[in-house]
Design a protein around this motif. Structure first.
Motif, PDB file in Angstrom:
ATOM      1  N   ARG A   1       0.828  -1.205   0.000  1.00  0.00           N
ATOM      2  CA  ARG A   1       0.000   0.000   0.000  1.00  0.00           C
ATOM      3  C   ARG A   1       0.865   1.259   0.000  1.00  0.00           C
ATOM      4  O   ARG A   1       0.490   2.290  -0.554  1.00  0.00           O
ATOM      5  CB  ARG A   1      -0.924   0.020   1.224  1.00  0.00           C
ATOM      6  CG  ARG A   1      -2.159  -0.814   1.050  1.00  0.00           C
ATOM      7  CD  ARG A   1      -3.209  -0.495   2.096  1.00  0.00           C
ATOM      8  NE  ARG A   1      -2.655  -0.367   3.435  1.00  0.00           N
ATOM      9  CZ  ARG A   1      -2.785  -1.254   4.425  1.00  0.00           C
ATOM     10  NH1 ARG A   1      -3.472  -2.349   4.210  1.00  0.00           N
ATOM     11  NH2 ARG A   1      -2.240  -1.053   5.585  1.00  0.00           N
ATOM     12  N   SER A   2       2.045   1.182   0.624  1.00  0.00           N
ATOM     13  CA  SER A   2       2.912   2.374   0.698  1.00  0.00           C
ATOM     14  C   SER A   2       3.655   2.627  -0.616  1.00  0.00           C
ATOM     15  O   SER A   2       4.169   3.725  -0.836  1.00  0.00           O
ATOM     16  CB  SER A   2       3.898   2.245   1.843  1.00  0.00           C
ATOM     17  OG  SER A   2       4.820   1.212   1.581  1.00  0.00           O
TER      18      SER A   2
ATOM     19  N   SER B   1       6.240   0.839  -8.386  1.00  0.00           N
ATOM     20  CA  SER B   1       7.508   0.318  -8.886  1.00  0.00           C
ATOM     21  C   SER B   1       7.863  -1.045  -8.292  1.00  0.00           C
ATOM     22  O   SER B   1       8.745  -1.729  -8.793  1.00  0.00           O
ATOM     23  CB  SER B   1       8.633   1.316  -8.586  1.00  0.00           C
ATOM     24  OG  SER B   1       8.805   1.423  -7.182  1.00  0.00           O
ATOM     25  N   GLY B   2       7.188  -1.424  -7.228  1.00  0.00           N
ATOM     26  CA  GLY B   2       7.528  -2.681  -6.568  1.00  0.00           C
ATOM     27  C   GLY B   2       8.624  -2.503  -5.541  1.00  0.00           C
ATOM     28  O   GLY B   2       9.023  -3.462  -4.881  1.00  0.00           O
ATOM     29  N   PHE B   3       9.104  -1.272  -5.414  1.00  0.00           N
ATOM     30  CA  PHE B   3      10.130  -0.930  -4.428  1.00  0.00           C
ATOM     31  C   PHE B   3       9.625   0.225  -3.580  1.00  0.00           C
ATOM     32  O   PHE B   3       8.830   1.048  -4.043  1.00  0.00           O
ATOM     33  CB  PHE B   3      11.443  -0.512  -5.112  1.00  0.00           C
ATOM     34  CG  PHE B   3      12.063  -1.627  -5.918  1.00  0.00           C
ATOM     35  CD1 PHE B   3      12.816  -2.617  -5.301  1.00  0.00           C
ATOM     36  CD2 PHE B   3      11.906  -1.673  -7.296  1.00  0.00           C
ATOM     37  CE1 PHE B   3      13.381  -3.631  -6.041  1.00  0.00           C
ATOM     38  CE2 PHE B   3      12.474  -2.685  -8.044  1.00  0.00           C
ATOM     39  CZ  PHE B   3      13.209  -3.666  -7.417  1.00  0.00           C
ATOM     40  N   VAL B   4      10.108   0.303  -2.346  1.00  0.00           N
ATOM     41  CA  VAL B   4       9.755   1.408  -1.463  1.00  0.00           C
ATOM     42  C   VAL B   4      10.905   2.405  -1.507  1.00  0.00           C
ATOM     43  O   VAL B   4      12.032   2.080  -1.150  1.00  0.00           O
ATOM     44  CB  VAL B   4       9.508   0.908  -0.017  1.00  0.00           C
ATOM     45  CG1 VAL B   4       9.188   2.068   0.900  1.00  0.00           C
ATOM     46  CG2 VAL B   4       8.391  -0.119   0.011  1.00  0.00           C
ATOM     47  N   THR B   5      10.605   3.628  -1.967  1.00  0.00           N
ATOM     48  CA  THR B   5      11.627   4.673  -2.040  1.00  0.00           C
ATOM     49  C   THR B   5      11.826   5.274  -0.660  1.00  0.00           C
ATOM     50  O   THR B   5      11.053   5.001   0.275  1.00  0.00           O
ATOM     51  CB  THR B   5      11.199   5.779  -3.022  1.00  0.00           C
ATOM     52  OG1 THR B   5      10.006   6.389  -2.526  1.00  0.00           O
ATOM     53  CG2 THR B   5      10.969   5.230  -4.421  1.00  0.00           C
ATOM     54  N   ALA B   6      12.836   6.122  -0.524  1.00  0.00           N
ATOM     55  CA  ALA B   6      13.128   6.759   0.759  1.00  0.00           C
ATOM     56  C   ALA B   6      11.964   7.629   1.204  1.00  0.00           C
ATOM     57  O   ALA B   6      11.604   7.655   2.390  1.00  0.00           O
ATOM     58  CB  ALA B   6      14.414   7.584   0.663  1.00  0.00           C
ATOM     59  N   GLN B   7      11.369   8.356   0.260  1.00  0.00           N
ATOM     60  CA  GLN B   7      10.230   9.221   0.583  1.00  0.00           C
ATOM     61  C   GLN B   7       9.036   8.366   1.035  1.00  0.00           C
ATOM     62  O   GLN B   7       8.352   8.692   2.001  1.00  0.00           O
ATOM     63  CB  GLN B   7       9.868  10.066  -0.642  1.00  0.00           C
ATOM     64  CG  GLN B   7       8.771  11.068  -0.383  1.00  0.00           C
ATOM     65  CD  GLN B   7       8.440  11.863  -1.643  1.00  0.00           C
ATOM     66  OE1 GLN B   7       8.797  11.468  -2.760  1.00  0.00           O
ATOM     67  NE2 GLN B   7       7.755  12.989  -1.457  1.00  0.00           N
ATOM     68  N   GLU B   8       8.778   7.249   0.349  1.00  0.00           N
ATOM     69  CA  GLU B   8       7.686   6.344   0.727  1.00  0.00           C
ATOM     70  C   GLU B   8       7.965   5.706   2.091  1.00  0.00           C
ATOM     71  O   GLU B   8       7.048   5.502   2.886  1.00  0.00           O
ATOM     72  CB  GLU B   8       7.496   5.269  -0.343  1.00  0.00           C
ATOM     73  CG  GLU B   8       6.938   5.781  -1.651  1.00  0.00           C
ATOM     74  CD  GLU B   8       6.953   4.739  -2.756  1.00  0.00           C
ATOM     75  OE1 GLU B   8       6.155   4.882  -3.700  1.00  0.00           O
ATOM     76  OE2 GLU B   8       7.762   3.798  -2.685  1.00  0.00           O
ATOM     77  N   MET B   9       9.256   5.446   2.368  1.00  0.00           N
ATOM     78  CA  MET B   9       9.628   4.856   3.655  1.00  0.00           C
ATOM     79  C   MET B   9       9.374   5.837   4.785  1.00  0.00           C
ATOM     80  O   MET B   9       8.912   5.445   5.858  1.00  0.00           O
ATOM     81  CB  MET B   9      11.093   4.401   3.630  1.00  0.00           C
ATOM     82  CG  MET B   9      11.489   3.639   4.847  1.00  0.00           C
ATOM     83  SD  MET B   9      10.513   2.121   4.911  1.00  0.00           S
ATOM     84  CE  MET B   9      11.398   1.239   6.122  1.00  0.00           C
ATOM     85  N   ASP B  10       9.691   7.122   4.564  1.00  0.00           N
ATOM     86  CA  ASP B  10       9.424   8.133   5.589  1.00  0.00           C
ATOM     87  C   ASP B  10       7.929   8.211   5.894  1.00  0.00           C
ATOM     88  O   ASP B  10       7.529   8.279   7.063  1.00  0.00           O
ATOM     89  CB  ASP B  10       9.945   9.507   5.133  1.00  0.00           C
ATOM     90  CG  ASP B  10      11.461   9.583   5.165  1.00  0.00           C
ATOM     91  OD1 ASP B  10      12.073   8.778   5.919  1.00  0.00           O
ATOM     92  OD2 ASP B  10      12.036  10.426   4.447  1.00  0.00           O
TER      93      ASP B  10
END
Length: 177
Positions: free
Chosen positions: A150-151, A156-165
């Protein structure tokens, strides 16, 4: 084991009853001094030896019940053996063998079977506990995976730094951590 115990009681009952029918005339009509001294401990204190034998060994079911009661604590084995021992020492040997075999042999085997069954139940309980823990872990992994999916806003199938924050601010994820 229970069947073996019943068969053994049946065979010993038959041996005692066969001997009693052959040797009953040997019994003295009066109680011996030893028997009178022990009479206060026996339920058959006022009976003659022949009456005691008839009470305890008058039929095959009575004989088997007497044998069962002696090994299960319902009747003191000395009180059951004393009337027939008056017929001869052979009966004392039978009683000693019967008691030793039942107490030290068969009953210990039965106890071992029950203990083994209890250990099997315990092992199955451990297996069930391990299985439930594995299911709980699988459910937790699935829930966390769903939160990460969901995040992933850009797909993209990956969690970016911004999405992680943003993800670290999610209360649902923090509950799993």
């Amino acid at each position: 084991a229970l069947l073996v115990m019943c068969i053994f009681m049946y065979v010993v009952s038959l041996a005692i009853m066969q001997g009693i029918t052959d040797d009953i005339e040997k019994v003295q009509p009066q109680n011996s001094p030893c028997a009178r001294a022990l009479a206060m401990f026996s339920d058959t204190a006022e009976q003659t030896p022949i009456q005691e034998i008839a009470t305890l060994y008058g039929s095959l079911p009575r004989s088997m019940m007497t044998l069962f009661m002696t090994v299960s604590g319902g009747l003191e084995w000395r009180a059951a053996a004393e009337p027939v021992v008056q017929l001869g020492a052979f009966y004392g040997v039978i009683w000693t063998f019967y008691t030793a075999f039942m107490v030290f042999g068969l009953l210990n085997v039965l106890t071992g079977i029950f203990v083994d069954s209890a250990m099997d139940v315990l092992a199955n309980d451990k297996d069930n506990m391990i299985q439930s823990q594995m299911e709980e872990r699988w459910n937790l992994v699935n829930a966390i995976t769903a939160v990460f999916r969901r995040s992933d806003t850009d797909g993209s199938g990956f969690v970016t730094a911004q999405e992680m924050d943003l993800l670290l601010q999610d209360r649902e994820l923090l509950a799993y951590l």
